[in-house]
Scaffold this motif. Structure first.
Motif, PDB file in Angstrom:
ATOM      1  N   ILE A  95       0.839  -1.210   0.000  1.00  0.00           N
ATOM      2  CA  ILE A  95       0.000   0.000   0.000  1.00  0.00           C
ATOM      3  C   ILE A  95       0.872   1.257   0.000  1.00  0.00           C
ATOM      4  O   ILE A  95       0.632   2.201  -0.756  1.00  0.00           O
ATOM      5  N   MET A  96       1.938   1.243   0.818  1.00  0.00           N
ATOM      6  CA  MET A  96       2.829   2.414   0.843  1.00  0.00           C
ATOM      7  C   MET A  96       3.501   2.613  -0.516  1.00  0.00           C
ATOM      8  O   MET A  96       3.642   3.742  -0.993  1.00  0.00           O
ATOM      9  N   VAL A 107      -0.293  12.640  -8.380  1.00  0.00           N
ATOM     10  CA  VAL A 107      -1.658  12.471  -7.852  1.00  0.00           C
ATOM     11  C   VAL A 107      -1.668  12.894  -6.387  1.00  0.00           C
ATOM     12  O   VAL A 107      -0.924  12.330  -5.583  1.00  0.00           O
ATOM     13  N   PRO A 108      -2.481  13.887  -6.009  1.00  0.00           N
ATOM     14  CA  PRO A 108      -2.398  14.395  -4.627  1.00  0.00           C
ATOM     15  C   PRO A 108      -3.209  13.599  -3.591  1.00  0.00           C
ATOM     16  O   PRO A 108      -2.949  13.705  -2.402  1.00  0.00           O
ATOM     17  N   ASN A 109      -4.198  12.823  -4.042  1.00  0.00           N
ATOM     18  CA  ASN A 109      -5.083  12.126  -3.086  1.00  0.00           C
ATOM     19  C   ASN A 109      -5.083  10.626  -3.352  1.00  0.00           C
ATOM     20  O   ASN A 109      -5.200  10.195  -4.493  1.00  0.00           O
ATOM     21  N   PHE A 110      -5.003   9.859  -2.251  1.00  0.00           N
ATOM     22  CA  PHE A 110      -4.884   8.416  -2.386  1.00  0.00           C
ATOM     23  C   PHE A 110      -5.986   7.729  -1.581  1.00  0.00           C
ATOM     24  O   PHE A 110      -6.149   7.988  -0.388  1.00  0.00           O
ATOM     25  N   GLY A 111      -6.737   6.853  -2.225  1.00  0.00           N
ATOM     26  CA  GLY A 111      -7.848   6.177  -1.549  1.00  0.00           C
ATOM     27  C   GLY A 111      -7.580   4.694  -1.364  1.00  0.00           C
ATOM     28  O   GLY A 111      -7.083   4.026  -2.271  1.00  0.00           O
ATOM     29  N   ILE A 112      -7.897   4.195  -0.177  1.00  0.00           N
ATOM     30  CA  ILE A 112      -7.772   2.757   0.082  1.00  0.00           C
ATOM     31  C   ILE A 112      -9.190   2.187   0.162  1.00  0.00           C
ATOM     32  O   ILE A 112     -10.020   2.672   0.931  1.00  0.00           O
ATOM     33  N   VAL A 113      -9.439   1.149  -0.655  1.00  0.00           N
ATOM     34  CA  VAL A 113     -10.790   0.589  -0.743  1.00  0.00           C
ATOM     35  C   VAL A 113     -10.757  -0.860  -0.292  1.00  0.00           C
ATOM     36  O   VAL A 113      -9.928  -1.644  -0.754  1.00  0.00           O
ATOM     37  N   TYR A 114     -11.654  -1.198   0.621  1.00  0.00           N
ATOM     38  CA  TYR A 114     -11.771  -2.578   1.088  1.00  0.00           C
ATOM     39  C   TYR A 114     -13.090  -3.160   0.585  1.00  0.00           C
ATOM     40  O   TYR A 114     -14.145  -2.544   0.735  1.00  0.00           O
TER      41      TYR A 114
END
Ligand code: SF4
Length: 325
Positions: A95-96, A107-114
């Motif tokens: 993920i990192m 890309v300024p924004n990072f989303g983690i989706v479960y």
């Protein structure tokens, strides 16, 4: 130029919100006057957002093995799709690395989706620790999409620095029960409200091309307006083999643009993010989404389908004179 569309657009530019009967009228007019709708949707976008476009990338922190039965989703255990039945969970390092790669591309924004109905407390603890690392080590905005989350846990995510929580309504209340039976529309509304109470931005929208009517689309937009979400992801069905919607027809590009423009009239100050299905459905017309009022894009791969290279999207924005924030 259609005078009724112009009159409604000018009301919005004067700071008014349109009522349901006015939007119903615009919806009827929009089919024959799509170019007028696009012209005014673009004016409303420019008035509210200038030349700024939000851009985010997402990663499936957990992929597949979902107990829920959303009829459009490749990750549901209820359908025989190409996605592995055993959930695949990415390590902290993976993920990192993905966040660092997104940052290196601008890309300024990072989303983690479960995937799944909800996460366990142990998973939540881990995601909170990861949020802190992404913020401090990479300086990126972190967003999460974790299914149904309680008010208490939402508060913990907000305190850790999650800037925006994603939880889609998917469609109208009426149509929801036709595409999802394992949880209720009200569960989704409650999670959105919990995100708000915790002080986070809320990213909530839905998917189009899943058998909904025009009235369902408008109902969802008004519900999102009532809930006060600040970002509306608009996904367009990418039919997945093995799901009940495998043989659904994809939407024509100009119909997608018409829907985005109609949403811009209903939600003049809310970010509209064209997300899943952009590449498959819009093909050469992807850059037209901004003319239709879109102010945000999901770049890179989507959860279960291929997207477009971040570099290509950045070039598109530059060519259009738009700036990423
Ligand atoms: S949309 Fe989310 S909740 Fe529904 S099946 Fe897919 S992963 Fe599960």
């Amino acid at each position: 130029m259609n005078q009724q569309i112009e009159q409604y657009a000018k009301k919005i530019l004067d700071g008014q919100l349109l009522e349901r009967d006015q939007i119903d009228e615009l919806s009827r007019l929009s089919t024959d006057h799509i170019d007028d709708m696009l012209y005014w949707a673009n004016e409303i976008r420019k008035a509210g957002f200038g030349n700024k476009v939000k851009m985010c990338s997402i990663i499936p922190g957990r992929m597949g093995g979902c107990s829920e039965d959303c009829a459009f989703c490749a990750q549901s255990l209820h359908y025989d799709t190409a996605v592995d039945k055993t959930p695949q969970v990415l390590s902290d390092g993976q993920i990192m690395d993905a966040a660092a790669e997104a940052k290196s591309k601008g890309v300024p924004n990072f989303g983690i989706v479960y995937s799944g109905k909800k996460v366990t407390q142990a998973e939540l603890d881990r995601l909170i620790a990861l949020t802190k690392r992404i913020k401090t080590e990479l300086g990126m905005g972190v967003c999460m999409s974790l299914g149904i989350v309680s008010e208490e846990n939402m508060k913990r995510l907000a305190d850790a620095g999650v800037v925006r929580f994603n939880h889609n309504l998917e469609t109208s209340k009426r149509h929801f029960a036709e595409v999802v039976t394992t949880h209720k529309y009200e569960d989704r509304v409650k999670t959105i409200e919990a995100g708000h109470k915790a002080g986070m931005g809320v990213c909530a929208g839905g998917i189009f091309g899943i058998g909904e009517t025009e009235a369902d689309r408008i109902d969802m937009a008004f519900e999102l307006r009532r809930l006060g979400v600040d970002m509306v992801p608009m996904n367009f069905l990418h039919p997945i083999k093995g799901t009940p919607l495998a043989n659904a027809e994809t939407m024509p590009p100009r119909e997608i643009l018409r829907i985005v423009a109609l949403y811009r009239f209903i939600l003049p100050k809310t970010h509209l993010k064209v997300a899943g299905g952009r590449v498959l459905n819009l093909r050469d017309m992807q850059s037209w989404i901004f003319q239709a009022g879109c102010t945000a894009i999901l770049s890179g791969n989507y959860l279960t389908t291929a997207g477009r290279a971040v570099e290509d999207d950045l070039q598109m924005l530059k060519d259009l004179g738009l700036e990423t924030v």
